[in-house]
Structure formats: structure tokens, C-alpha cells
Design an enzyme around this catalytic site. Structure first.
Site, PDB file in Angstrom:
ATOM      1  N   THR A 277       0.817  -1.216   0.000  1.00 57.27           N
ATOM      2  CA  THR A 277       0.000   0.000   0.000  1.00 57.27           C
ATOM      3  C   THR A 277       0.849   1.263   0.000  1.00 57.27           C
ATOM      4  OG1 THR A 277      -1.510   1.311   1.371  1.00 57.27           O
ATOM      5  CG2 THR A 277      -0.110  -0.225   2.530  1.00 57.27           C
TER       6      THR A 277
ATOM      7  N   TYR B  36      -2.040   0.340   9.883  1.00 53.75           N
ATOM      8  CA  TYR B  36      -2.281  -0.338   8.600  1.00 53.75           C
ATOM      9  C   TYR B  36      -1.018  -0.298   7.738  1.00 53.75           C
ATOM     10  CZ  TYR B  36      -3.824  -0.926   3.787  1.00 53.75           C
ATOM     11  OH  TYR B  36      -3.933  -1.328   2.475  1.00 53.75           O
TER      12      TYR B  36
END
Ligand code: UDP
Length: 328
Positions: free
Chosen positions: A117, A141
Site C-alpha cells: 500500500t 495499517y
């Protein structure tokens, strides 16, 4: 020879499975169906319900199906949720990935493709951001995904494993043939929430912060159509199977769209005005993340086809309408 797709019943994973099946690959899907749906898995693929952290299960699947590549999507993907449940994110995204990589190494699976990501960059110093930018995630995250990148990097040096980590920017839109889309209930991602608002499933849309140092005060993101993102995985698979060395690639178009740009695009696609309300900044949100994806274009020969916010939003809205009818 087959491909094991973890999280293949989820949003990006289900599009991946469609693309692989369309191209005639043998596909085994492993998904615990916590957020994914069995109906989203292409019928040609074999779906196994189970956990990527279950090493006995993954070892059996790899052996039985002669898996030569693992494409690992399974995991948790919501930045704000990771702020309130960091340990849940480290379990799902880091600990379980370690188990899967361990299976790959033990069983001699030669290739691994990982969904990483743009959140690994945090607030990048230079935008558009390149892969060699400092890696300073600002959410659990991002950190949970970065730790898996590090495990792959180190495992690939020590063992016979080559990998590609693809750093996704903001994935949106749906299969242009209407076979899958973003179906997760309780969605939090902007384009999905805006489409739900346009269809009356939510009564208003919040703008999280208008005081960022950007052109209209709202956050800038590089929205990429899910089919282009999936194509980058197909290209990565071809690259690894042809002997390509381990690499990390950004996947985005190199263009920042603001929250207000997205709202206007949804209003255009739906032909109505949304009830938009100002809200405070959301914790963990960087002001601007835009990709420099030159490396994927040159090394993987990735050629995105849908670099158009209106196209992305129209496909997302069409899928949202489909879901509305499907769910009654
Ligand atoms: N956003 C917003 N309202 C929403 C959902 C998101 O203003 O209902 C903003 C969010 O603060 C961020 C951008 O839209 O600036 C993209 O957020 P999203 O959750 O879609 O993706 P993320 O960048 O967090 O992965």
C-alpha cells in the site's frame, strides 16, 4: 501449475481471479469469507474457506494444486480501523502473512506477489512519490503492510523465492463487464460511500477536513481503477515466471484527485447533488499521496487503460446499483 490467490473473494482479489480465469490460469482461492463473498469468486476457480495463517492448510493446498505462485490479498484494509485496533491489524496483515511466507519457503513455491500500500510512505516528502522514498507509515495499517514487505525482502535473500510487492494507491471502480465490484458492507472508502449516498443508502457524505495544504483544502489521492491494478499483478506474474528479480512497484496514475473532485464526479455520474457535510480531519490521513509509477510502466511494461476519474466513478456507481438490486 496453479496460482493460489488469498483473499480471492474480496474486492481486488475477486477481480484478480476473474482476470486469471479469463486468461486460462488454474486458480485456487483461499478466503475466510470474513469480508469477501463466495458468489464473487469466478466459477472456474476452486474456493477453499480457511485462514491464511493456517500453515497446515496452506501447505496442503500448495502441494495438492502444484502452486508455483501465491498472490496474497487477504488482510485488513481500513486505515481508521487500524488506528483503533492496531493489534488486530498486526495479526491479520503481519503475523498471518509471516505464516504464508513460511509455507511458501518450506514448500519451495518460487513466486510471491503481495498487496502492499501507499500507506507505507506516510506523508511523503516528494510527490509524486517514488519507490525509494523514505518509508515512514503513519498508521498501523501502513506499518503492518511494511513489515510484510520487510519479511519478503529478507526471505527472498535467504531462500529460493522471488517476490513483487505492489504498493496500491486508492483502488476504486468495478469490473467493466459488471461481474464484480466493491461489495464490502459498512464501506468507509470515499468513492464507495459517495456512490451509496447518491443511491440513498447513506443520507449524507462527510468531508474529513477542509484545512489541508492542498489546492482545495481536501486530501489528494491517486484513484486507480481496479482492472488496471489487477493488470499490474498479471504483469508481475509474467515478470516473475520469466525470471524477473524481486522488486517493489507503485501502482497509481500519477494524478491527485481531491475529495471534492470525487464528489463532483459522483454527482455528474448520478445526475444529482449529494448532501455533503464538513467533518473534522480523520486520524491517520496524509494530505497528499500520488504515485510515480514509472518503474511499473518500464519494468513490468504495465499499461493502464482506465486513467479517468469519471470512468472509475461510473463503474463504481453501476456496481452499487447492481448490489442494490441484488440485495433487494
Ligand atoms: N474521505 C472523506 N469522507 C468519507 C471517506 C473518505 O472525506 O466518507 C476522505 C478521507 O479522509 C481521505 C480520502 O477521502 O482523505 C480517501 O479516503 P479513503 O478512506 O477512500 O482511502 P484511504 O486514502 O484512507 O485509503
Amino acid at each position: 501449475m496453479s496460482v493460489l490467490v488469498t483473499g480471492g473473494a474480496g474486492y481486488v482479489g475477486s477481480h484478480m481471479v476473474l482476470a486469471l480465469c479469463d486468461a486460462g490460469h488454474e486458480v485456487v482461492v483461499l478466503d475466510n469469507l470474513s469480508t469477501g463473498a463466495a458468489w464473487a469468486v469466478a466459477p472456474q476457480a476452486r474456493l477453499i474457506e480457511g485462514d491464511v495463517g493456517d500453515e497446515e492448510l496452506t501447505a496442503t493446498l500448495v502441494d495438492e494444486h502444484k502452486v508455483d505462485a501465491i498472490i496474497h490479498f487477504a488482510g485488513s484494509i481500513i486505515v481508521p480501523e487500524s488506528m483503533s485496533d492496531p493489534l488486530g491489524y498486526y495479526l491479520n496483515n503481519t503475523v498471518k502473512s509471516r505464516s504464508l511466507i513460511h509455507t511458501a519457503v518450506k514448500a519451495g513455491v518460487p513466486h510471491f506477489i503481495f498487496s502492499s500500500t501507499a500507506a507505507v510512505y506516510g506523508n511523503p516528502k516528494t510527490v509524486p512519490v517514488r519507490e525509494d522514498e523514505d518509508l515512514l507509515p503513519i498508521s498501523p495499517y501502513g506499518t503492518s503492510k511494511l513489515m510484510t514487505e520487510f519479511m519478503l525482502r529478507d526471505a527472498s535473500v535467504a531462500h529460493d523465492l522471488t517476490y513483487v510487492a505492489l504498493r496500491y494507491f486508492n483502488v476504486a471502480g468495478a469490473d467493466p463487464k459488471g461481474r464484480s465490484g466493491q461489495s464490502t458492507p459498512q464501506a468507509t472508502h470515499l468513492i464507495k460511500v459517495a456512490c451509496e449516498t447518491a443511491l440513498g443508502k447513506q443520507d449524507h457524505l462527510q468531508v474529513f477536513g477542509r484545512d489541508y495544504a492542498t489546492r482545495d483544502g481536501t486530501c489528494l489521492r491517486d484513484y486507480i481503477h481496479v482492472s488496471d491494478l489487477v493488470q499490474a499483478h498479471v504483469d508481475a506474474l509474467t515478470y516473475l515466471r520469466s525470471g524477473g528479480e524481486s522488486q517493489v512497484f507503485n501502482c497509481g496514475y500519477g494524478r491527485g484527485c481531491s475529495v471534492l473532485d470525487v464528489i463532483s464526479a459522483v454527482e455528474r455520474a448520478a445526475g444529482l447533488s449529494l448532501d455533503v457535510r464538513d467533518a473534522p480531519r480523520r486520524p491517520g490521513d496524509p494530505a497528499e499521496i500520488v504515485a510515480n509509477a514509472d518503474k511499473a510502466r518500464s519494468v513490468l511494461e504495465w499499461q493502464p487503460q482506465h486513467d479517468d476519474l469519471d470512468f472509475i466513478v461510473a463503474s463504481a456507481l453501476a456496481w452499487e446499483k447492481h448490489l442494490q438490486h441484488r440485495n433487494g
